[in-house]
Design a protein around this motif. Structure first.
Motif, PDB file in Angstrom:
ATOM      1  N   PRO A  97      -7.523 -40.101   6.994  1.00  0.00           N
ATOM      2  CA  PRO A  97      -6.194 -39.492   5.940  1.00  0.00           C
ATOM      3  C   PRO A  97      -5.926 -37.836   6.817  1.00  0.00           C
ATOM      4  O   PRO A  97      -5.117 -37.783   6.535  1.00  0.00           O
ATOM      5  CB  PRO A  97      -6.853 -39.686   4.509  1.00  0.00           C
ATOM      6  N   GLN A 101      -2.720 -36.281   8.077  1.00  0.00           N
ATOM      7  CA  GLN A 101      -1.626 -35.288   7.330  1.00  0.00           C
ATOM      8  C   GLN A 101      -2.025 -33.878   7.949  1.00  0.00           C
ATOM      9  O   GLN A 101      -1.823 -33.147   7.230  1.00  0.00           O
ATOM     10  CB  GLN A 101      -1.697 -35.725   5.666  1.00  0.00           C
ATOM     11  N   GLU A 104       1.515 -31.596   7.727  1.00  0.00           N
ATOM     12  CA  GLU A 104       1.683 -31.232   6.113  1.00  0.00           C
ATOM     13  C   GLU A 104       0.677 -30.395   6.386  1.00  0.00           C
ATOM     14  O   GLU A 104       1.113 -28.922   5.429  1.00  0.00           O
ATOM     15  CB  GLU A 104       1.596 -32.523   5.395  1.00  0.00           C
ATOM     16  N   LEU A 105      -0.565 -30.349   6.593  1.00  0.00           N
ATOM     17  CA  LEU A 105      -1.927 -29.115   5.883  1.00  0.00           C
ATOM     18  C   LEU A 105      -1.132 -28.528   6.868  1.00  0.00           C
ATOM     19  O   LEU A 105      -1.490 -26.765   6.180  1.00  0.00           O
ATOM     20  CB  LEU A 105      -2.970 -29.878   6.527  1.00  0.00           C
ATOM     21  N   TRP A 235      -7.632 -34.666  -8.565  1.00  0.00           N
ATOM     22  CA  TRP A 235      -6.706 -35.797  -8.880  1.00  0.00           C
ATOM     23  C   TRP A 235      -5.593 -35.472 -10.367  1.00  0.00           C
ATOM     24  O   TRP A 235      -4.772 -35.639 -10.097  1.00  0.00           O
ATOM     25  CB  TRP A 235      -6.916 -37.014  -9.287  1.00  0.00           C
ATOM     26  N   GLY A 238      -2.790 -32.816  -8.437  1.00  0.00           N
ATOM     27  CA  GLY A 238      -2.314 -33.461  -7.582  1.00  0.00           C
ATOM     28  C   GLY A 238      -2.534 -32.505  -6.244  1.00  0.00           C
ATOM     29  O   GLY A 238      -1.364 -32.487  -5.793  1.00  0.00           O
ATOM     30  N   VAL A 239      -3.957 -32.675  -5.976  1.00  0.00           N
ATOM     31  CA  VAL A 239      -4.343 -32.019  -5.095  1.00  0.00           C
ATOM     32  C   VAL A 239      -3.989 -33.626  -3.921  1.00  0.00           C
ATOM     33  O   VAL A 239      -5.097 -34.364  -4.210  1.00  0.00           O
ATOM     34  CB  VAL A 239      -5.431 -31.631  -5.274  1.00  0.00           C
ATOM     35  N   PRO A 240      -3.278 -33.602  -2.632  1.00  0.00           N
ATOM     36  CA  PRO A 240      -3.924 -34.061  -1.742  1.00  0.00           C
ATOM     37  C   PRO A 240      -5.405 -35.018  -1.141  1.00  0.00           C
ATOM     38  O   PRO A 240      -5.735 -33.768  -1.190  1.00  0.00           O
ATOM     39  CB  PRO A 240      -2.906 -33.962  -0.588  1.00  0.00           C
ATOM     40  N   LEU A 241      -5.446 -35.866   0.219  1.00  0.00           N
ATOM     41  CA  LEU A 241      -7.165 -36.005   0.429  1.00  0.00           C
ATOM     42  C   LEU A 241      -7.515 -36.089  -1.066  1.00  0.00           C
ATOM     43  O   LEU A 241      -8.876 -35.779  -0.719  1.00  0.00           O
ATOM     44  CB  LEU A 241      -7.313 -35.382   1.633  1.00  0.00           C
ATOM     45  N   VAL A 242      -7.535 -36.524  -1.965  1.00  0.00           N
ATOM     46  CA  VAL A 242      -8.623 -36.565  -3.403  1.00  0.00           C
ATOM     47  C   VAL A 242     -10.086 -37.254  -2.800  1.00  0.00           C
ATOM     48  O   VAL A 242     -11.133 -36.788  -3.030  1.00  0.00           O
ATOM     49  CB  VAL A 242      -8.597 -37.127  -4.417  1.00  0.00           C
ATOM     50  N   SER A 274      -1.282 -26.732   0.045  1.00  0.00           N
ATOM     51  CA  SER A 274      -0.592 -27.960  -0.658  1.00  0.00           C
ATOM     52  C   SER A 274      -0.056 -27.396  -1.628  1.00  0.00           C
ATOM     53  O   SER A 274       0.980 -27.980  -2.367  1.00  0.00           O
ATOM     54  CB  SER A 274      -1.746 -28.616  -0.417  1.00  0.00           C
ATOM     55  N   ASN A 275      -0.833 -26.624  -2.952  1.00  0.00           N
ATOM     56  CA  ASN A 275      -0.059 -26.912  -4.061  1.00  0.00           C
ATOM     57  C   ASN A 275      -0.083 -25.175  -5.047  1.00  0.00           C
ATOM     58  O   ASN A 275       0.825 -24.675  -6.051  1.00  0.00           O
ATOM     59  CB  ASN A 275      -1.009 -27.302  -5.393  1.00  0.00           C
TER      60      ASN A 275
END
Length: 376
Positions: A97, A101, A104-105, A235, A238-242, A274-275
């Motif tokens: 994962p 990504q 994006e990262l 989660w 909403g952080v990716p790669l949970v 990301s956030n």
């Protein structure tokens, strides 16, 4: 009324104190010699310890297979291969994962750096681009001046990685042999030892094995609890790669201090890029709270129940182990303390006097007394 000290009792107390001091000094010297020998043999002892810890983790499945008719070599080989597959799956679960990504990262990292520059350029810092470039040039100059130290650090790091790989390979081979021939070890050890040692040493070894199993299971429970709590927080935000972050948190729980810091740093960095800064600070707060609860509440409680040690003893053991031997000391502090407790409890059992029932006065009779069996 003045009290005169007894010269006889004083001399006896001094002699007893001197004798106890000499005995304690001899014990400390013997301990220091044993630790020195252990340090000289560390290249062999460390893979042995890792192999034992891995064996305690994989032995329940091996025992299940052997009880269902599998031959020892086949059961050990199957569990070893399965362990390697699971370890590779965990690495893939984290790496795939992240790789998918990565674009994006990387864009998020660039954007985060730009935000930091804009924030630094505004009040109250008011740092201009010229000052930032000057600081960057100064950092480059210092890096160029320290090329020699950087090269030596890289060489040291490469050597550490190579040693880690060698340790891992040796530990896996030892795990296989422990899984295959482990149940035959204690009977063999009993045949090699003379006299009472043939009973004492295998008994202590069996209790120590059970203690190591409790340590590994409790550490896994603590890591799972950390992974669930931190994963839920990520989660919700909403952080990716949970899922990879939760798996990384679970795995890093087996490496005290550094593992938690590394997993927390990765989670905060991903939340930042990301956030944004606000969610990154919230993630940092969640990680700090969970780590504090783990270190001061969950881990001492779970390990104290599984190992028979008080929570305060576990905290002191981890602190002492970290101050004496760093990360390795923190990792081994709790199982070593538990093994010391096992040996101490066994010695107390062997040295304690047998319980005797209080004697009761029997009424005298004219009948002749018969011989009674008195426990010795």
């Amino acid at each position: 009324m003045s009290v005169t000290l007894s010269s006889t009792r004083t001399r006896a107390a001094l002699r007893a104190s001197a004798r106890i001091s000499v005995e304690l000094l001899l014990v400390l010297v013997a301990t220091a010699v044993a630790l020195w020998v252990l340090g000289r043999m560390w290249s062999v002892v460390w893979p042995l310890i890792v192999g034992l810890l891995l064996t305690t983790l994989t032995w329940p499945l091996t025992r299940f297979l052997r009880r269902h008719g599998w031959r020892p070599a086949l059961a050990a080989s199957t569990v070893t291969v399965l362990f390697l597959v699971v370890a590779a799956g965990v690495v893939a679960l984290i790496a795939v994962p992240v790789a998918s990504q990565s674009g994006e990262l990387s864009d998020g990292v660039v954007e985060g750096i730009q935000r930091l520059r804009e924030w630094a350029a505004g009040p109250p810092l008011n740092i201009g681009d010229a000052q930032i470039n000057q600081a960057f040039d100064s950092a480059v100059a210092r890096a160029q001046d320290g090329v020699g130290s950087m090269v030596s650090a890289v060489v040291t790091g490469v050597g550490t990685v190579v040693n880690g790989v060698v340790t891992a390979v040796l530990a896996l081979f030892l795990m296989f042999f422990f899984l295959k021939d482990g149940p035959r070890f204690l009977p063999w050890l009993a045949r090699q030892l003379p006299g009472r040692l043939a009973t004492d040493v295998p008994t202590v070894a069996e209790r120590g094995w059970e203690t190591l199993g409790s340590f590994v299971r409790s550490q896994a429970a603590v890591g799972l609890l950390d992974a669930v709590l931190i994963g839920l927080g990520l989660w919700v935000l909403g952080v990716p790669l949970v899922l990879p972050l939760a798996v990384l948190t679970f795995v890093s729980a087996f490496v005290p201090i550094i593992g938690a810091l590394f997993a927390g740093f990765v989670a905060v960095l991903i939340a930042l890029v990301s956030n944004g800064l606000t969610d990154a600070l919230i993630v940092l707060a969640i990680i700090v709270v969970v780590q504090q609860l783990e270190g001061n509440v969950f881990q001492p409680m779970i390990q104290s129940r599984g190992l028979g040690l008080h929570a305060a003893v576990i905290l002191l053991a981890v602190t002492l182990g970290g101050s004496l031997a760093g990360i390795v000391g923190s990792l081994l502090a709790v199982p070593v303390a538990a093994l010391i407790a096992v040996v101490w409890n066994y010695l107390r059992e062997q040295l304690s006097e047998p319980h005797q029932e209080p004697e009761t006065d029997e009424p005298e009779t004219n009948e002749p007394h018969t011989a009674a069996a008195v426990p010795s």
